[in-house]
Design an enzyme around this catalytic site. Structure first.
Site, PDB file in Angstrom:
ATOM      1  N   SER A  37      -8.442 -11.807  -2.357  1.00  0.00           N
ATOM      2  CA  SER A  37      -9.061 -13.293  -2.768  1.00  0.00           C
ATOM      3  C   SER A  37      -8.360 -13.639  -0.768  1.00  0.00           C
ATOM      4  CB  SER A  37      -8.821 -14.156  -3.667  1.00  0.00           C
ATOM      5  OG  SER A  37      -6.945 -14.151  -3.078  1.00  0.00           O
ATOM      6  N   ASP A 327      -3.335 -22.915  -1.107  1.00  0.00           N
ATOM      7  CA  ASP A 327      -2.686 -23.737  -2.971  1.00  0.00           C
ATOM      8  C   ASP A 327      -1.828 -22.998  -2.959  1.00  0.00           C
ATOM      9  OD1 ASP A 327      -3.419 -20.841  -2.624  1.00  0.00           O
ATOM     10  OD2 ASP A 327      -5.745 -21.058  -3.895  1.00  0.00           O
ATOM     11  N   HIS A 330      -2.980 -19.026  -1.245  1.00  0.00           N
ATOM     12  CA  HIS A 330      -3.853 -18.814  -0.163  1.00  0.00           C
ATOM     13  C   HIS A 330      -3.563 -20.127   0.872  1.00  0.00           C
ATOM     14  CE1 HIS A 330      -6.563 -17.876  -3.655  1.00  0.00           C
ATOM     15  NE2 HIS A 330      -6.139 -16.035  -3.407  1.00  0.00           N
TER      16      HIS A 330
END
Length: 363
Positions: A37, A327, A330
């Site tokens: 991600s 977040d 990340h």
């Protein structure tokens, strides 16, 4: 009259330089990206996965909005692509078509790891092996476009391949004993060895399918993420040592793997990027980089905004460039920019081993 001609020639020269800058070819013909991600840009958008970011506030600062990037804006590889001279971002495998693939493809998938089971509690994802298999499909298409295997192999040998996997094998596997048994099966040293063996096998496949310029990105400081702090830090500020120590063991093995490959594959070049060390600098001296908040997400839920990632349409902080983390897991675009720039052109000797991406591109 002479001064007018001189001014006219000067203007022509400026215009010519401007046109050349706009039309300049990138430093390498293509850029292939593998990962999770941290660099996924849309491959999970249309699969049955909880690990998706194709909704606001994700992408709030990105020109195309919420594309599937797990950031408010650019990821590390977006920054690297710009520095390599690409005039557009590398497309995700899910949507890359036709001639577009000649500039490279992003195969990254959120929640993916080196191990097949990693991230399974979040639903569908494309593990590193699956990403490599997708690359093999791309190679077949490139051979068709270029016309023959030898020419395609020569083309691919000039491209850069960046691989950033391993984070989820800790975050969504080893340190999640309620779902996975790996922490009971292996010590941290044994687990790093197991991961590196599987990683090595996939690098060999990439090599066999044309890759020659490899960038291996180390695992960052997972123990300093808002999620780790929310769950395991007594004061919400002190990084979780047992997680970071495990990450450092893996990184040490990965750096050693670079030396091993460079010693055994003379027609290829491997480099290691110390993302862990760059993050250490950001955490140790945040004000030097413009950061004020290093222990909480710009958006999210719960302690440190770190217990759940950003909810759809959730308001985020306004001063996003002052946050290290976007977040629970990340980095912000501001942090990604620092990592990307130092990966491309090392500012410290430890940033890249044995040299940085700008040098790799020239070889």
């Amino acid at each position: 009259m002479g001064s007018r001609v001189g001014k006219w020639l000067a203007l022509c020269l400026v215009a010519a330089v401007a046109v050349a800058a706009v039309t300049a070819e990138p430093q390498v013909p293509c850029y292939f990206i593998f990962g999770d991600s941290l660099v996924d840009n849309g491959n999970n958008n249309n699969i049955q996965s909880l690990a998706r970011a194709n909704y606001l506030p994700y992408g709030i600062d990105f020109p195309d909005g919420p594309t599937g990037r797990f950031s408010n804006g650019k990821t590390t590889v977006d920054v690297i692509a710009e520095l390599l001279g690409f005039d557009d971002y590398i497309p995700p495998y899910a949507t890359a078509r036709g001639q577009q693939i000649l500039r490279g493809v992003n195969y990254a998938s959120a929640a993916a790891g080196i191990r097949e089971e990693t991230g399974q509690q979040l639903g569908a994802r494309i593990d590193f092996t699956g990403q490599v298999n997708n690359y093999k499909n791309t190679v077949s298409q490139i051979v068709d476009i270029i016309g023959d295997e030898d020419s395609a192999a020569n083309y691919l040998s000039k491209c850069i391949y960046s691989i950033g996997v391993g984070s989820n094998d800790y975050l969504n596997n080893y340190f999640m004993p309620q779902y996975y048994t790996t922490s009971r099966q292996y010590s941290t040293e044994q687990y790093a060895d197991v991961l590196i063996r599987q990683y090595t096998d996939q690098l060999r496949v990439l090599y066999n399918f044309g890759a020659r310029k490899f960038v291996l990105l180390g695992v960052g400081q997972i123990g300093c993420s808002p999620n780790a702090l929310a769950q395991n830090s007594p004061d919400g500020r002190t990084c979780v040592a047992r997680i970071n120590n495990a990450n450092q063991i893996f990184n040490s093995r990965l750096r050693g793997l670079v030396d091993e490959f460079n010693g055994n594959t003379p027609d290829a070049r491997f480099i290691y990027i110390d993302a862990y060390g760059v993050f250490q600098d950001l955490i140790n001296n945040p004000s030097a980089f413009g950061f004020r908040v290093t222990n909480a997400g710009c958006c999210g839920v719960g302690r440190n905004n770190g217990q759940i990632t950003c909810l759809p349409m959730q308001p985020s902080c306004q001063n996003r460039d002052e946050y290290l983390f976007w977040d629970a897991f990340h980095p912000t675009e501001a942090a990604n920019t620092v990592v990307g720039r130092r990966a491309y052109r090392a500012e410290k000797a430890s940033d890249a081993h044995p040299f940085d991406i700008s040098r790799l591109a020239q070889l």
